[in-house]
Design an enzyme around this catalytic site. Structure first.
Site, PDB file in Angstrom:
ATOM      1  N   TYR A 209     -71.766 -16.588  23.407  1.00 31.85           N
ATOM      2  CA  TYR A 209     -73.170 -16.820  23.109  1.00 31.85           C
ATOM      3  C   TYR A 209     -73.795 -17.784  24.102  1.00 31.85           C
ATOM      4  CZ  TYR A 209     -77.255 -19.188  21.352  1.00 31.85           C
ATOM      5  OH  TYR A 209     -78.484 -19.757  21.286  1.00 31.85           O
TER       6      TYR A 209
ATOM      7  N   ASN B 140     -58.149   9.681  35.233  1.00 33.62           N
ATOM      8  CA  ASN B 140     -57.453   8.684  36.050  1.00 33.62           C
ATOM      9  C   ASN B 140     -56.293   8.047  35.293  1.00 33.62           C
ATOM     10  OD1 ASN B 140     -58.457   8.001  38.812  1.00 33.62           O
ATOM     11  ND2 ASN B 140     -60.408   8.122  37.738  1.00 33.62           N
TER      12      ASN B 140
ATOM     13  N   ARG C  64     -72.398  -7.513   9.885  1.00 30.62           N
ATOM     14  CA  ARG C  64     -72.830  -8.117   8.615  1.00 30.62           C
ATOM     15  C   ARG C  64     -73.586  -7.103   7.773  1.00 30.62           C
ATOM     16  NH1 ARG C  64     -75.803 -13.725   9.733  1.00 30.62           N
ATOM     17  NH2 ARG C  64     -76.475 -13.237   7.628  1.00 30.62           N
TER      18      ARG C  64
ATOM     19  N   CYS D  72     -69.099  12.001  38.635  1.00 31.34           N
ATOM     20  CA  CYS D  72     -70.112  11.323  37.815  1.00 31.34           C
ATOM     21  C   CYS D  72     -71.244  10.764  38.654  1.00 31.34           C
ATOM     22  CB  CYS D  72     -69.487  10.171  37.045  1.00 31.34           C
ATOM     23  SG  CYS D  72     -67.985  10.631  36.206  1.00 31.34           S
TER      24      CYS D  72
END
Lengths: 460, 460
Positions: free
Chosen positions: B432, B311, B448, B46
């Site tokens: 938050y 892996n 929501r 990768c």
């Protein structure tokens, strides 16, 4: 005739509730009256430290919706600078005082939403008439501190008392403004929201910024000269200063509720059910920093004053007031913060919480990197997991790292929320690409380490 | 006498298995012989695009453990440049050819770990003797392309064929090296790993970088001049170029296994059970890009060639070979990638997958920001959710955003893994603070919105 909802407190919880109720019930069906003691409605208190530091230019940025918006667009009767002084449950009335013009009004309600927030913890020694001493809870507090920082003679030295989120954030803000800053913390360490080993990483970062940290130190008083604060008096002598910021935490602002007969829980917060109803009192609702809630892991009531909960609880209350159905089913103590460039996240129980709640557990700390080790910008990242034994259920997690670290706590928060074991977690299909994680994600590495630790304990 | 494990393929799956087996069984108990066709063991494929671009300085950075390390520290007989050409299940032997020195060896085994990885999809037109045409699957491929890019006359134009992860990443790498790059994609859009509306955001970002994108275009051949590739022939005429990179995906490298009688599933991958055993063949194991696995949402077999799965699967196989107990219980298709500064994450089913799997669903797209709107550096972030109706169960999620966006897919991946509904998700306790999210986290906003969409459909 329209029913009437009275909202006490026009910030996150109160205005979320009012907005959701309005969304479901028009003005002909539901009249909404909001009393707010301060000048502002619906603002981001969490943004205040960044306004102090100058990172956010003005308080306007922090205001999500002004009173005028709620009046015009939501057809609400919003009365700022009005303090509710009494609630009469019998007559279903509140009494409110106009703080700017004097006088009192009595207003009847059908539904009452109590969302009075929290008040700063203020020990007796903090009561002073000296200028230069600030709480840091409201936009008005922030405004007062901002003004003081440019008042001649311009303050050069600051003492922040209390090393929680606000204390740490304000200390950083003041250092960024060029003040010499001392943080005083009564406990062994600042940032006790994480375990000691993780908190030490935060303290190191703060010292690196030039913040002086004095721990295990009790404040006993404040000194003043010419009406201005001049020193913080401690058990180890005075610390001279030109400004003092109190960051000693907050407690539920529930005295008015208690006086009216609303039930108060062991944390000092108002008791509510999952629909944010006050038990036994039909039509009485409460939400936000003034209520207590269930910790889903310890199963004990907790008081977690955070805007994110206040918004969710207010929304739930408002949906229910509006005739819908919604529930708030507790918290798991997730929090993130930024200290200098260091990022700190936590969820669930710390070791001390797990012990207090009676859990047997193992804890592991795994060092990893935010990106593949070879990818430019990879930074160190430490993940701590606490897992029940012998079940292996995740009880808590903490992350300390540099950029791109803290928000990964959400991955662990969702695992915790769903009661996953660390063994389950080793199988999680998390996103992998070199700019975002090593091929074994730090979360997976920590989970594997926890599995090994559980096995090692079993082998003993 | 020690038992003997033979491993075919010395990369992620094979070496994870070998390491885990060794961890549990010493050299006197288990002899381990690894045959690897290439020059390297255990490297990050990768990372190849970042080596091409120059972001990662050398291939050494991509090598996690060299053959010598496995020999010395793990007591393994690692034979690179050895290609296994036959498996005799009856006699429990493999035949391997020494690619550098010629000659064949026969080696007996008690356990056989088949981890031969994947091979690039190569249409007939891609078979050419012209120089300048590259696959992009192994470190040897990367090395060949790197050399070509500095071979006189230095290539100035490149065509990348195929707009999946590798194609997009290589296109960006080549643009960063200063080449003029055209990406040719047979489908309507590159980056079809996400839904069309989200893929369009990625295509815009690529065009912004200067990459020319030709979609809906079929390649029919390659032209050459003086032994070097000179053009890609398409249905709309030739595209002149100095270098061609094939990014048409990979398929399981299972022909040897199939010839030996290992069962092959509908995806072309080897069938395995949850312990990575090949069903019906005791002592035969397979893992990594050569196997198929269960998609936990569609409940259908899928082939997802990713290092993270290789892996995990290798680790599971190795624990079991070592006498322990571990299982791999499928994937949910989580992936993240970086395209220029744009970040793309996905998990679960796309709309087309959900339709193919027979789900009824709603999908919503929510626009938000990575940080509080007022916090410096807040960037746009788009979250798409796909939820089953009427149950509300999350089926899939996609994120496209700028910095700090993609890895948030893990939050959604863990919710999906646990079968959460979007209604459950609105209650999640996520971290938050203004530097990390608006007070309503983008994930919560999207949840929501999905709840509203489900209700709206029910109302119809």
């Amino acid at each position: 005739m329209a029913q009437r909802l009275i909202v006490i407190g026009g910030d996150a919880a109160g205005m979320s509730a009012a907005s959701q109720a309005r969304r479901r019930r028009g003005r002909d069906d539901l009249e909404i009256v909001v009393f707010e003691r301060g000048h502002f409605t619906s603002y981001s208190a969490c943004g205040i430290p960044y306004w102090i530091s100058g990172l956010v230019p003005g308080p306007e940025q922090l205001i999500i919706r002004a009173p005028e918006t709620f009046r015009k667009d939501f057809a609400m009767d919003v009365r700022i600078r009005h303090e509710v002084t009494a609630i009469d449950l019998e007559r279903r009335e509140v009494v409110a005082r106009d703080l700017d013009h004097g006088g009192e009004v009595r207003e009847r309600f059908d539904d009452l939403m109590y969302a009075a927030g929290a008040v700063p913890v203020k020990p007796p020694w903090a009561s002073t008439d000296a200028d230069g001493v600030f709480g840091m809870q409201t936009l008005d507090d922030g405004s007062a501190l901002r003004d003081w920082l440019v008042t001649e003679p311009v303050p050069r030295r600051a003492v922040v008392i209390g090393g929680g989120y606000i204390g740490v954030e304000i200390a950083e803000a003041l250092i960024e403004r060029g003040l010499s800053v001392t943080l005083v913390e009564q406990a062994d360490q600042p940032m006790s929201t994480v375990d000691g080993d993780m908190a030490e990483l935060v303290a190191d970062a703060m010292r690196g910024l030039g913040i002086k940290i004095r721990t295990g130190l009790r404040v006993t008083g404040l000194e003043q000269r010419d009406g201005r604060v001049s020193a913080v008096v401690t058990a180890e002598g005075p610390i001279p200063t030109d400004v003092v910021v109190l960051g000693l935490g907050v407690r539920p602002n529930a005295s008015l509720a208690e006086a009216a007969g609303l039930p108060i829980g062991p944390t000092g917060g108002i008791r509510v059910d999952r629909r944010m109803r006050v038990p036994g009192l039909p039509g009485i609702w409460a939400a936000g920093d003034c209520v207590e809630t269930l910790h889903r892991v310890s199963l004990m009531p907790v008081h977690v004053p955070l805007g994110t909960h206040a918004n969710k609880q207010g929304r739930v209350a408002g949906i229910n007031i509006g005739g819908g159905y919604a529930t708030f089913t507790g918290v798991i103590g997730t929090a993130v913060t930024k200290v200098c460039d260091l990022e700190v996240g936590r969820t669930g129980l710390r070791e001390r919480d797990a012990t207090a709640a009676g859990f047997d557990f193992v804890s592991v700390v795994a060092e990893s990197t935010t990106r593949a080790g070879y990818y430019p910008g990879a930074r160190a990242m430490t993940v701590k997991l606490i897992a029940e034994r012998p079940s292996g259920r995740l009880l808590g997690a903490q992350i300390v790292g540099w950029s791109e670290a803290a928000k990964r706590i959400d991955t662990l928060a969702v695992a915790l929320w769903n009661g996953m074991t660390v063994d389950d977690m080793t199988a999680l299909d998390l996103g992998y690409a070199p700019p975002y994680s090593p091929v074994w994600d730090p979360v997976l590495i920590a989970a594997r380490k926890a599995v090994d630790a559980l096995a090692a304990v079993d082998d003993r």
